[in-house]
Design a protein around this motif. Structure first.
Motif, PDB file in Angstrom:
ATOM      1  N   ASN A 181      40.708  48.175  51.366  1.00  0.00           N
ATOM      2  CA  ASN A 181      41.362  49.162  52.235  1.00  0.00           C
ATOM      3  C   ASN A 181      42.791  49.467  51.801  1.00  0.00           C
ATOM      4  OD1 ASN A 181      39.063  49.241  53.999  1.00  0.00           O
ATOM      5  ND2 ASN A 181      39.762  47.303  54.879  1.00  0.00           N
ATOM      6  N   ASN A 182      43.046  49.271  50.525  1.00  0.00           N
ATOM      7  CA  ASN A 182      44.386  49.505  49.970  1.00  0.00           C
ATOM      8  C   ASN A 182      45.446  48.683  50.701  1.00  0.00           C
ATOM      9  OD1 ASN A 182      45.996  50.690  47.997  1.00  0.00           O
ATOM     10  ND2 ASN A 182      46.641  52.346  49.327  1.00  0.00           N
ATOM     11  N   ARG A 183      45.040  47.515  51.178  1.00  0.00           N
ATOM     12  CA  ARG A 183      45.966  46.634  51.883  1.00  0.00           C
ATOM     13  C   ARG A 183      47.002  46.069  50.918  1.00  0.00           C
ATOM     14  NH1 ARG A 183      42.670  42.707  53.369  1.00  0.00           N
ATOM     15  NH2 ARG A 183      43.455  41.167  51.904  1.00  0.00           N
ATOM     16  N   ALA A 184      48.259  46.137  51.321  1.00  0.00           N
ATOM     17  CA  ALA A 184      49.331  45.638  50.467  1.00  0.00           C
ATOM     18  C   ALA A 184      49.311  44.111  50.427  1.00  0.00           C
ATOM     19  CB  ALA A 184      50.681  46.132  50.967  1.00  0.00           C
ATOM     20  N   VAL A 185      49.571  43.562  49.251  1.00  0.00           N
ATOM     21  CA  VAL A 185      49.633  42.117  49.054  1.00  0.00           C
ATOM     22  C   VAL A 185      51.103  41.730  48.889  1.00  0.00           C
ATOM     23  CG1 VAL A 185      48.927  40.187  47.605  1.00  0.00           C
ATOM     24  CG2 VAL A 185      47.371  42.121  47.963  1.00  0.00           C
ATOM     25  N   SER A 186      51.535  40.707  49.587  1.00  0.00           N
ATOM     26  CA  SER A 186      52.948  40.309  49.584  1.00  0.00           C
ATOM     27  C   SER A 186      53.213  39.214  48.558  1.00  0.00           C
ATOM     28  CB  SER A 186      53.373  39.822  50.969  1.00  0.00           C
ATOM     29  OG  SER A 186      53.200  40.829  51.939  1.00  0.00           O
ATOM     30  N   LEU A 187      54.377  39.305  47.924  1.00  0.00           N
ATOM     31  CA  LEU A 187      54.833  38.272  46.992  1.00  0.00           C
ATOM     32  C   LEU A 187      56.332  38.056  47.206  1.00  0.00           C
ATOM     33  CD1 LEU A 187      53.155  39.014  43.509  1.00  0.00           C
ATOM     34  CD2 LEU A 187      52.749  37.064  45.010  1.00  0.00           C
ATOM     35  N   VAL A 188      56.694  36.842  47.591  1.00  0.00           N
ATOM     36  CA  VAL A 188      58.115  36.520  47.712  1.00  0.00           C
ATOM     37  C   VAL A 188      58.655  36.208  46.319  1.00  0.00           C
ATOM     38  CG1 VAL A 188      57.824  35.637  50.046  1.00  0.00           C
ATOM     39  CG2 VAL A 188      57.635  34.075  48.111  1.00  0.00           C
ATOM     40  N   PRO A 189      59.960  36.223  46.120  1.00  0.00           N
ATOM     41  CA  PRO A 189      60.521  35.917  44.802  1.00  0.00           C
ATOM     42  C   PRO A 189      60.044  34.554  44.297  1.00  0.00           C
ATOM     43  CG  PRO A 189      62.212  36.853  46.203  1.00  0.00           C
ATOM     44  CD  PRO A 189      61.016  36.645  47.072  1.00  0.00           C
ATOM     45  N   GLY A 190      59.581  34.547  43.056  1.00  0.00           N
ATOM     46  CA  GLY A 190      59.098  33.318  42.442  1.00  0.00           C
ATOM     47  C   GLY A 190      57.631  33.030  42.680  1.00  0.00           C
ATOM     48  N   ALA A 191      56.978  33.767  43.566  1.00  0.00           N
ATOM     49  CA  ALA A 191      55.576  33.508  43.877  1.00  0.00           C
ATOM     50  C   ALA A 191      54.658  34.194  42.865  1.00  0.00           C
ATOM     51  CB  ALA A 191      55.242  33.994  45.277  1.00  0.00           C
ATOM     52  N   SER A 192      53.454  33.643  42.691  1.00  0.00           N
ATOM     53  CA  SER A 192      52.469  34.232  41.786  1.00  0.00           C
ATOM     54  C   SER A 192      51.079  34.035  42.365  1.00  0.00           C
ATOM     55  CB  SER A 192      52.549  33.600  40.391  1.00  0.00           C
ATOM     56  OG  SER A 192      52.238  32.221  40.448  1.00  0.00           O
ATOM     57  N   ILE A 193      50.157  34.915  41.983  1.00  0.00           N
ATOM     58  CA  ILE A 193      48.755  34.793  42.382  1.00  0.00           C
ATOM     59  C   ILE A 193      47.892  35.138  41.175  1.00  0.00           C
ATOM     60  CG2 ILE A 193      49.171  35.383  44.805  1.00  0.00           C
ATOM     61  CD1 ILE A 193      48.108  38.177  44.193  1.00  0.00           C
ATOM     62  N   GLN A 194      46.623  34.788  41.260  1.00  0.00           N
ATOM     63  CA  GLN A 194      45.685  35.169  40.212  1.00  0.00           C
ATOM     64  C   GLN A 194      44.470  35.843  40.834  1.00  0.00           C
ATOM     65  OE1 GLN A 194      44.838  31.190  38.551  1.00  0.00           O
ATOM     66  NE2 GLN A 194      42.686  31.557  38.993  1.00  0.00           N
ATOM     67  N   VAL A 195      43.943  36.796  40.098  1.00  0.00           N
ATOM     68  CA  VAL A 195      42.766  37.542  40.519  1.00  0.00           C
ATOM     69  C   VAL A 195      41.770  37.524  39.368  1.00  0.00           C
ATOM     70  CG1 VAL A 195      41.879  39.767  41.284  1.00  0.00           C
ATOM     71  CG2 VAL A 195      44.154  39.037  41.999  1.00  0.00           C
ATOM     72  N   CYS A 196      40.541  37.202  39.672  1.00  0.00           N
ATOM     73  CA  CYS A 196      39.490  37.234  38.655  1.00  0.00           C
ATOM     74  C   CYS A 196      38.786  38.586  38.730  1.00  0.00           C
ATOM     75  CB  CYS A 196      38.490  36.111  38.870  1.00  0.00           C
ATOM     76  SG  CYS A 196      37.142  36.092  37.649  1.00  0.00           S
ATOM     77  N   ILE A 197      38.690  39.243  37.576  1.00  0.00           N
ATOM     78  CA  ILE A 197      38.031  40.553  37.498  1.00  0.00           C
ATOM     79  C   ILE A 197      36.763  40.407  36.661  1.00  0.00           C
ATOM     80  CG2 ILE A 197      38.256  42.955  36.769  1.00  0.00           C
ATOM     81  CD1 ILE A 197      41.254  42.688  37.074  1.00  0.00           C
ATOM     82  N   LEU A 198      35.670  40.866  37.214  1.00  0.00           N
ATOM     83  CA  LEU A 198      34.376  40.808  36.545  1.00  0.00           C
ATOM     84  C   LEU A 198      33.886  42.237  36.330  1.00  0.00           C
ATOM     85  CD1 LEU A 198      31.945  39.010  35.612  1.00  0.00           C
ATOM     86  CD2 LEU A 198      31.048  39.291  37.930  1.00  0.00           C
TER      87      LEU A 198
END
Length: 228
Positions: A181-198
């Motif tokens: 739903n085009n929901r925004a994802v938040s990232l504070v300074p220094g934070a990281s995330i990973q997403v797996c794309i298939l």
């Protein structure tokens, strides 16, 4: 007669002393008033206070992308700096057959000083593969690939994800939201995330798409928290 004159003179002296006393008091009072007035016009209190702020510096917003190297297993950060493109060559399938797929990890981090949110859209460069080009994404999942090109049995996997963003989503030249739903994802300074794309071809892909190809493009847009 003499006695009455004497009393009259005594009363005059008494009255004069009273009048003189009143005049003296009036003059003294006037002198005090004038004296205070003179002092008041020459002595004003004054004070000055000054303050200086600490350093004022503009913050920075920088969303960086990276991927896990297939040989060293290390995360290599690419697209470093503002508005940098990145060609992630790991996500590719040549001579692909129906049902084959490949998985990759996309890592995102906020290396700026300002909290941010990001959204993304994905497209394919052409519609040559039609709706048979499928993509799935999972937040927090690790990419794993089995099989070989020679055996025509390549299979990608996204393991241990925490949230499905896409599930068998058909890609085309029409932009599609990367996050639900085009929901925004938040990232504070220094934070990281990973997403797996298939990504891969659907098992029912027809003979008509043989020899055709395309590329996938994902545009991520980071914004300062609080903006619309």
């Amino acid at each position: 007669m003499h006695e009455s004159m004497t009393k009259g003179r005594a009363r005059l002296r008494t009255a004069w002393r009273r009048i003189a006393s009143v005049q003296v008091r009036m003059l003294l009072s006037l002198g005090l008033v004038l004296g205070f007035a003179a002092v008041g016009t020459t002595a004003y209190w004054a004070d000055t206070a000054t303050f200086t702020t600490g350093k004022i510096e503009a913050g920075s917003l920088d969303l960086q992308l990276g991927g896990r190297h297939p040989v060293t297993d290390e995360i290599q950060w690419q697209a470093i700096g503002l508005d940098q493109p990145w060609n992630y060559s790991v996500l590719q399938l040549d001579n692909v057959s129906p049902g084959e797929s490949v998985a990759m990890e996309l890592h995102l981090r906020n290396v700026g000083t300002t909290p941010l949110t990001f959204t993304g859209v994905g497209t394919s460069a052409s519609n040559d593969l039609g709706t048979h080009l499928k993509a799935s994404t999972w937040l927090g999942a690790a990419a794993r690939n089995d099989g070989t090109r020679e055996a025509v049995n390549r299979k990608g996997h996204c393991d241990n994800g925490t949230e499905a963003w896409w599930a068998g989503h058909a890609l085309s030249t029409t932009p599609a939201h990367v996050t639900p739903n085009n929901r925004a994802v938040s990232l504070v300074p220094g934070a990281s995330i990973q997403v797996c794309i298939l990504a891969g071809l659907a098992a029912e892909a027809p003979n008509s798409i043989q020899g055709k190809s395309t590329t996938i493009k994902v545009v991520l847009t980071g914004k300062q928290v609080g903006t619309t």
